[in-house]
Design a protein around this motif. Structure first.
Motif, mmCIF file in Angstrom:
data_model
loop_
_atom_site.group_PDB
_atom_site.id
_atom_site.type_symbol
_atom_site.label_atom_id
_atom_site.label_comp_id
_atom_site.label_asym_id
_atom_site.label_seq_id
_atom_site.Cartn_x
_atom_site.Cartn_y
_atom_site.Cartn_z
ATOM 1 N N ASP A 145 0.827 -1.203 0.000
ATOM 2 C CA ASP A 145 0.000 0.000 0.000
ATOM 3 C C ASP A 145 0.865 1.260 0.000
ATOM 4 O O ASP A 145 0.520 2.262 -0.644
ATOM 5 N N GLY A 146 1.987 1.181 0.702
ATOM 6 C CA GLY A 146 2.884 2.332 0.729
ATOM 7 C C GLY A 146 3.494 2.610 -0.630
ATOM 8 O O GLY A 146 3.624 3.769 -1.046
ATOM 9 N N VAL A 147 3.873 1.528 -1.338
ATOM 10 C CA VAL A 147 4.408 1.698 -2.683
ATOM 11 C C VAL A 147 3.342 2.290 -3.606
ATOM 12 O O VAL A 147 3.606 3.207 -4.394
ATOM 13 N N ALA A 148 2.123 1.776 -3.498
ATOM 14 C CA ALA A 148 1.027 2.285 -4.330
ATOM 15 C C ALA A 148 0.795 3.768 -4.069
ATOM 16 O O ALA A 148 0.595 4.560 -5.002
ATOM 17 N N ALA A 149 0.830 4.160 -2.800
ATOM 18 C CA ALA A 149 0.622 5.560 -2.455
ATOM 19 C C ALA A 149 1.744 6.442 -3.009
ATOM 20 O O ALA A 149 1.504 7.549 -3.503
ATOM 21 N N SER A 150 2.971 5.932 -2.926
ATOM 22 C CA SER A 150 4.105 6.727 -3.405
ATOM 23 C C SER A 150 4.091 6.904 -4.917
ATOM 24 O O SER A 150 4.669 7.863 -5.438
ATOM 25 N N LEU A 151 3.448 5.976 -5.626
ATOM 26 C CA LEU A 151 3.418 6.040 -7.089
ATOM 27 C C LEU A 151 2.094 6.546 -7.637
ATOM 28 O O LEU A 151 1.893 6.579 -8.860
ATOM 29 N N ALA A 152 1.186 6.947 -6.753
ATOM 30 C CA ALA A 152 -0.125 7.408 -7.219
ATOM 31 C C ALA A 152 0.001 8.593 -8.164
ATOM 32 O O ALA A 152 -0.698 8.689 -9.179
ATOM 33 N N GLY A 153 0.902 9.502 -7.821
ATOM 34 C CA GLY A 153 1.091 10.663 -8.684
ATOM 35 C C GLY A 153 1.643 10.277 -10.040
ATOM 36 O O GLY A 153 1.234 10.820 -11.078
ATOM 37 N N VAL A 154 2.575 9.322 -10.053
ATOM 38 C CA VAL A 154 3.139 8.843 -11.311
ATOM 39 C C VAL A 154 2.065 8.150 -12.138
ATOM 40 O O VAL A 154 1.979 8.334 -13.373
ATOM 41 N N ASP A 155 1.228 7.343 -11.483
ATOM 42 C CA ASP A 155 0.144 6.662 -12.195
ATOM 43 C C ASP A 155 -0.773 7.673 -12.882
ATOM 44 O O ASP A 155 -1.159 7.501 -14.049
ATOM 45 N N ALA A 156 -1.118 8.713 -12.156
ATOM 46 C CA ALA A 156 -2.006 9.740 -12.714
ATOM 47 C C ALA A 156 -1.338 10.476 -13.866
ATOM 48 O O ALA A 156 -1.969 10.798 -14.878
ATOM 49 N N GLU A 157 -0.040 10.751 -13.703
ATOM 50 C CA GLU A 157 0.685 11.470 -14.749
ATOM 51 C C GLU A 157 0.814 10.621 -16.008
ATOM 52 O O GLU A 157 0.686 11.127 -17.128
ATOM 53 N N LEU A 158 1.066 9.321 -15.848
ATOM 54 C CA LEU A 158 1.127 8.427 -17.003
ATOM 55 C C LEU A 158 -0.205 8.388 -17.742
ATOM 56 O O LEU A 158 -0.253 8.424 -18.976
#
Length: 421
Positions: free
Chosen positions: A18-31
């Motif tokens: 969950d921590g990894v997912a949270a840290s990459l949420a911004g990257v996911d949205a940007e992609l």
């Protein structure tokens, strides 16, 4: 207990995931924002440019008739057409008949009414009148079904000397369309001679303000960016400016169009060597291709200024040149280009149809094997399945192949093809 029932041991907790997912949420949205993928809509195989003062209600029909007349005079049957272009015997009849049918039913897929280089400087009153007339003719053609699938204008650029005139022409044209019933679904606008991202941002603002003024849905108006300056490819710091242009469009960019002659001249290429296949053209288009990949922004190659006019030998030489250039572009994944003369239509469609007809059976068989997860000579990846489905859909959309032909071999219909693309 069978091996399938054995517990699976892990070391990382759900909290870590969950921590990894949270840290990459911004990257996911940007992609997702920057790289939405192919829009899944039809792309025309060409754009025809007609000066605003030459555009008329019967322009599309006249271009088709002139192209057919040229065929009748210089290639009256499949054999003579194949001999002129070097078409394989097995494709000659299929391609020739489809080309003639296309010239009768839909000779132009995309029409751009040109208020820029092809139109030149005029008085404000004259350009105002031409923009009003263009809007009226486009609206009438859309209403009676005679308009090509895609149609619009190329305005003057955002450089200081012509900026106000370009904005006014855009405003007059769009306002005229709204007064005549609204913006057509196939509306396309072209912004030429872009140098800096700020010019694209200015175009975005114009679109936003027009949408607000008429209560249109935000994002309704998109536009093509024409790549004609070296600064649009590489900035002063060496970065790829074209990627910044796409970003500055805020999702409104629909295409990148290469301007053969302006770009070549900017690179110092002498007039005799300015061509779609010159090394400076290949470099610019390679940068455009990488910058646009995954963004949903389509690519278009430029044009040739060698026209199929004059005697038979001259016409055939021009046809051979154009046919070869179009085939070269298609092989390099430039599925659209410019046509500047009715005589270019026969070879545009001949090249496009040969490209799809000679390969659709193999592509459909590979796609069928992928869908069935069958093994064969080639083990394809999902990315290849996307390319195969895109290839087949493009062939269907332009009339090179029929949906029934593809379905018979691939075993899938349009919905599956669209889903894979």
């Amino acid at each position: 207990m069978g091996s399938d029932d054995m517990p699976v041991a892990t070391s990382l907790s759900g909290a870590v995931r969950d921590g990894v997912a949270a840290s990459l949420a911004g990257v996911d949205a940007e992609l997702a924002r920057r790289y939405p993928g192919d829009p899944g809509t039809r792309q025309p195989v060409h754009t025809v440019y007609v000066p605003a003062d030459a555009f008329a209600a019967d322009t599309v029909r006249v271009w088709g008739e002139q192209a057919l007349d040229l065929l009748d005079r210089h290639a009256p049957d499949a054999g003579s057409f194949a001999a002129a272009l070097g078409l394989p015997d097995g494709l000659a009849g299929q391609v020739y008949e489809r080309v003639r049918g296309k010239l009768r039913s839909e000779p132009v897929e995309d029409l751009r009414i040109d208020f820029e280089d092809g139109y030149g400087p005029r008085s404000d009153a004259e350009e105002d009148a031409a923009a009003v007339r263009a809007a009226r003719l486009v609206a009438a053609a859309v209403a009676d079904g005679s308009a090509p699938p895609f149609i619009g204008i190329r305005m003057k650029c955002m450089e200081a000397a012509v900026r106000d005139r370009g904005i006014r022409t855009l405003d007059v044209f769009l306002t005229g369309l709204m007064a005549a019933g609204g913006l057509p679904d196939g509306l396309v606008l072209t912004l030429p001679k872009v140098t800096f991202p700020e010019q694209v941002s200015a175009m975005v603002r114009l679109c936003e303000e027009f949408e607000k003024a008429h209560g249109l849905e935000a994002g309704r108006i998109g536009f093509e960016i024409q790549i004609e300056t070296t600064q649009a490819i590489l900035g002063p710091d060496g970065t790829a400016t074209v990627a910044r242009l796409i970003d500055a469009a805020e999702g409104r960019a629909t295409g990148l169009h290469y301007g053969t002659f302006d770009y070549s001249a900017a690179c110092g290429v002498s007039a005799a060597y300015q061509s779609m296949d010159h090394p400076v053209a290949d470099h610019a288009k390679a940068v455009m291709q990488v910058a646009a990949a995954g963004t949903g922004v389509r690519l278009s190659d430029g044009s040739t200024n060698v026209l199929p006019v004059g005697g038979g030998e001259q016409v055939r030489a021009a046809w051979q040149l154009h046919y070869g250039l179009v085939r070269r572009s298609l092989a390099r994944a430039y599925y659209q280009g410019w046509d500047m003369h009715p005589g270019h239509l026969p070879t545009r469609y001949a090249a496009v149809y040969a490209f799809y007809r000679e390969g659709f059976t193999a592509a459909a068989e590979r796609l069928a094997a992928y869908v069935a997860r069958a093994s064969g000579d080639v083990m394809d990846e999902p990315a290849t399945a996307r390319a195969l489905s895109g290839y087949l859909l493009r062939g269907i959309e332009c009339g090179a192949v029929d949906l029934a032909e593809v379905t018979a071999v691939a075993g899938v219909g349009r919905d599956v093809l669209l889903g894979l693309r």
